[in-house]
Design a protein around this motif. Structure first.
Motif, mmCIF file in Angstrom:
data_model
loop_
_atom_site.group_PDB
_atom_site.id
_atom_site.type_symbol
_atom_site.label_atom_id
_atom_site.label_comp_id
_atom_site.label_asym_id
_atom_site.label_seq_id
_atom_site.Cartn_x
_atom_site.Cartn_y
_atom_site.Cartn_z
ATOM 1 N N PRO A 68 2.302 -11.576 3.881
ATOM 2 C CA PRO A 68 0.909 -11.296 4.233
ATOM 3 C C PRO A 68 0.303 -10.264 3.279
ATOM 4 N N GLU A 69 -0.989 -10.381 3.008
ATOM 5 C CA GLU A 69 -1.638 -9.478 2.063
ATOM 6 C C GLU A 69 -1.590 -8.020 2.507
ATOM 7 N N ASP A 70 -1.560 -7.787 3.817
ATOM 8 C CA ASP A 70 -1.538 -6.408 4.319
ATOM 9 C C ASP A 70 -0.115 -5.887 4.517
ATOM 10 N N MET A 71 0.838 -6.575 3.914
ATOM 11 C CA MET A 71 2.254 -6.191 4.045
ATOM 12 C C MET A 71 2.593 -5.067 3.057
ATOM 13 N N THR A 72 3.507 -4.168 3.476
ATOM 14 C CA THR A 72 4.052 -3.139 2.587
ATOM 15 C C THR A 72 5.570 -3.230 2.620
ATOM 16 N N VAL A 73 6.185 -3.236 1.444
ATOM 17 C CA VAL A 73 7.645 -3.308 1.340
ATOM 18 C C VAL A 73 8.137 -2.174 0.447
ATOM 19 N N ILE A 74 9.060 -1.403 0.965
ATOM 20 C CA ILE A 74 9.662 -0.302 0.208
ATOM 21 C C ILE A 74 11.150 -0.593 0.084
ATOM 22 N N GLN A 75 11.640 -0.608 -1.153
ATOM 23 C CA GLN A 75 13.067 -0.838 -1.372
ATOM 24 C C GLN A 75 13.790 0.503 -1.458
ATOM 25 N N VAL A 76 14.933 0.582 -0.775
ATOM 26 C CA VAL A 76 15.709 1.827 -0.733
ATOM 27 C C VAL A 76 17.152 1.550 -1.139
ATOM 28 N N GLY A 77 17.836 2.613 -1.518
ATOM 29 C CA GLY A 77 19.231 2.472 -1.896
ATOM 30 C C GLY A 77 20.143 2.262 -0.707
ATOM 31 N N GLY B 245 4.253 -9.337 13.998
ATOM 32 C CA GLY B 245 3.139 -8.449 13.666
ATOM 33 C C GLY B 245 3.511 -7.223 12.869
ATOM 34 N N CYS B 246 4.799 -7.045 12.544
ATOM 35 C CA CYS B 246 5.219 -5.893 11.746
ATOM 36 C C CYS B 246 4.724 -6.066 10.318
ATOM 37 N N ARG B 247 4.129 -5.011 9.757
ATOM 38 C CA ARG B 247 3.555 -5.097 8.419
ATOM 39 C C ARG B 247 4.126 -4.053 7.456
ATOM 40 N N CYS B 248 5.235 -3.456 7.827
ATOM 41 C CA CYS B 248 5.869 -2.491 6.926
ATOM 42 C C CYS B 248 7.385 -2.649 6.994
ATOM 43 N N LEU B 249 7.994 -2.929 5.844
ATOM 44 C CA LEU B 249 9.434 -3.114 5.770
ATOM 45 C C LEU B 249 10.052 -2.065 4.854
ATOM 46 N N ASN C 35 0.815 -1.211 0.000
ATOM 47 C CA ASN C 35 0.000 0.000 0.000
ATOM 48 C C ASN C 35 0.852 1.266 0.000
ATOM 49 N N ARG C 36 0.629 2.112 -1.004
ATOM 50 C CA ARG C 36 1.342 3.388 -1.086
ATOM 51 C C ARG C 36 1.021 4.300 0.092
ATOM 52 N N GLU C 37 -0.129 4.117 0.716
ATOM 53 C CA GLU C 37 -0.553 4.967 1.835
ATOM 54 C C GLU C 37 -0.238 4.352 3.189
ATOM 55 N N ALA C 38 0.591 3.347 3.207
ATOM 56 C CA ALA C 38 0.924 2.678 4.470
ATOM 57 C C ALA C 38 1.495 3.679 5.475
ATOM 58 N N GLU C 39 1.011 3.552 6.710
ATOM 59 C CA GLU C 39 1.463 4.448 7.773
ATOM 60 C C GLU C 39 2.126 3.650 8.892
ATOM 61 N N ALA C 40 2.907 4.356 9.691
ATOM 62 C CA ALA C 40 3.558 3.733 10.843
ATOM 63 C C ALA C 40 3.601 4.737 11.984
ATOM 64 N N SER C 41 3.510 4.233 13.197
ATOM 65 C CA SER C 41 3.568 5.100 14.370
ATOM 66 C C SER C 41 4.927 5.039 15.054
ATOM 67 N N GLU C 42 5.780 4.095 14.610
ATOM 68 C CA GLU C 42 7.103 3.959 15.207
ATOM 69 C C GLU C 42 8.098 3.479 14.156
ATOM 70 N N VAL C 43 9.347 3.850 14.347
ATOM 71 C CA VAL C 43 10.441 3.442 13.466
ATOM 72 C C VAL C 43 11.369 2.541 14.275
#
Length: 503
Positions: free
Chosen positions: A81-90, A60-64, A18-26
């Motif tokens: 998981p279907e609700d997973m978001t993965v962003i690749q970075v340099g 339970g983490c759903r954003c990488l 999801n492009r709109e994935a949000e997180a409350s902690e890093v």
């Protein structure tokens, strides 16, 4: 926060979810990853946190945010998981810095930020700036070798420039505490490891550079070291550099800031003139005049010509801040920097200085500096750390024997070695110089001996530990602060003999 939006200044691509994935902690420690957090994968020198992706998903983490491709990630973790978001970075560390800033609401942007880099002088320069600002009634936060200082509290840090998430945590705390200014030491490692990415300093200061921090876990060669030092002038709005440094032109090459210079020679924008060494019963330091874009006479109560450079760096940046001249002068005349040319006691009896010098280069610089004040005797109390290179012991023994009138060899974080064995190594090279020495393994007794046996006009340098507040022996750290021991010895002398006789 929107994770992808927070990474807009980095090389980043949404590869799953999801492009709109949000997180409350890093989080960059897999043990802390869970629901609501974005886990940032970093390939370290010893650990690759991509290895823990299956674990954080199970937690339970759903954003990488990862450096690896989606194919490699699914190869590690299987079907996501279907609700997973993965962003690749340099670069994972760069991503961590930007996400951390977003997590805390970009606190650095809410303060005037001053960054100081250089091989030597970072700590002293930052404390000089802090003293001047506080004398003018400003609230200041500071981060550096001695920790993070916010108000009257000091928080220990592992690195001179902490990891980006830790930095942003302190920045946020500073804003909460009402700090108007943030001053920090910016190490070359901090720049190399992307710890200050995303921060634009209002003022960036370059003090000097010499051949140091070259090795497997630091920089591969001097050119790499110089490159990262030069980055401060590409991350600030106004840059201030030491024009006298032999590598200044290389440091300044390609700068993107408005650049000003200071120095003791040539025609910098800020110039120190008429430098005088002062040694009085209640003041040991320097007097000099500032010319150029600022015109004033100042006294600095820290010895050494190199501290004129540090003071000039501080004066230069403070000249842009609209501070009253009398406040600037008062702050520098009554300066106190823990463990950096720190004058703990000054009287007709003796002057006692604590300094962090713990290698031959810094020891030689210190003792030569103190020689400029023409003491009756120059006494040096020092040891060397255990489980470290023996070359340091030999070189410090040689320097002490050549430059001090008397060396008192003692303990300094012996760790798992015997203090007597370390002293024997120092003695081996010291004896070859013909220099005088005593051996007193107990550091408290060594310091006491240097003061109680002082002759009028002696200058005593207690070196190696500086601001450190512990002694480490056999894996145990016990409280020990050189300054405190000196003060206790002086107080005992005054109580026994009367304050008038101690002077």
């Amino acid at each position: 926060m929107n994770v992808l939006e927070s990474l807009k200044e980095t090389e980043s691509t949404l590869v799953f979810g999801n492009r709109e994935a949000e997180a409350s902690e890093v989080v960059y420690d897999s043990r802390k990853a869970g629901k609501g957090a974005v886990f940032v994968c970093i390939k370290g020198t010893k650990v690759d946190s991509h290895d823990f992706i299956p674990q954080v998903i199970e937690q339970g983490c759903r954003c990488l945010v990862a450096e690896e491709s989606l194919e490699r990630i699914t190869g590690r973790a299987g079907r996501l998981p279907e609700d997973m978001t993965v962003i690749q970075v340099g670069n994972g560390r760069e991503a961590l810095a930007h996400l951390s800033a977003a997590r805390f609401g970009y606190p650095a942007e809410k303060m005037v930020c001053i960054g100081v880099t250089g091989t030597k002088g970072k700590t002293t320069t930052t404390y000089m700036i802090k003293a001047v600002l506080e004398a003018a009634g400003k609230k200041v936060g500071l981060i550096g070798t001695a920790g993070a200082v916010i108000g009257d509290k000091t928080y220990p840090t592992l690195n001179t420039t902490p990891e980006s998430y830790e930095l942003e945590t302190y920045f946020a705390r500073m804003v909460e505490e009402g700090c108007e200014y943030m001053i920090m030491e910016v190490s070359s490692q901090g720049l190399k490891m992307h710890r200050v990415d995303g921060i634009t300093f209002d003022y960036g200061i370059f003090t000097n550079i010499s051949n140091d921090h070259i090795g497997p876990d630091e920089h591969k060669d001097f050119q790499e070291y110089l490159y990262y030092k030069s980055q401060i002038l590409k991350r600030c709005r106004i840059g201030i550099g030491n024009r006298d440094d032999t590598h200044f032109d290389e440091i300044a090459a390609g700068h993107s800031c408005k650049l000003y210079t200071y120095g003791l020679e040539g025609e910098g924008d800020f110039r120190a003139r008429n430098i005088r060494y002062v040694s009085e019963a209640d003041f040991v330091g320097l007097e000099f005049s500032v010319k150029g874009l600022q015109d004033m006479d100042v006294r600095v109560n820290i010895p050494g010509k190199f501290n004129v450079y540090n003071a000039m760096a501080a004066l230069s940046v403070c000249s842009f801040l609209g501070l009253p001249g009398e406040k600037v002068r008062h702050a520098l005349e009554h300066l106190h920097v823990n463990g950096r040319m720190e004058i703990v006691h000054a009287s007709e009896r003796c002057t006692v200085i604590v300094d962090y010098a713990h290698n031959a280069v810094s020891m030689e610089s210190l003792l030569k500096t103190l020689r400029d004040y023409h003491p009756k005797r120059l006494v040096c109390v020092f040891g060397c750390g255990g489980n470290r290179s023996k070359d340091r012991r030999y070189s410090m023994g040689e320097i002490g024997g050549k430059l001090a009138d008397l060396c008192i060899l003692t303990a300094d974080n012996s760790r798992y070695e015997k203090t007597e064995d370390i002293i024997a190594d120092i003695r081996e090279s010291l004896e070859k110089t013909g220099g005088k020495y005593l051996e007193i393994p107990d550091r408290r007794q060594a310091i006491a001996c240097s003061i109680t046996q002082a002759q009028p006009g002696d200058m005593i340098a207690v070196i190696g530990k500086g601001h450190e507040d512990y002694q480490e022996e056999k894996g145990v750290r016990r409280p020990f602060l050189d300054r405190q021991v000196i003060e206790e010895v002086i107080a005992e002398l005054e109580g026994r003999q009367g304050a008038g006789n101690v002077r």
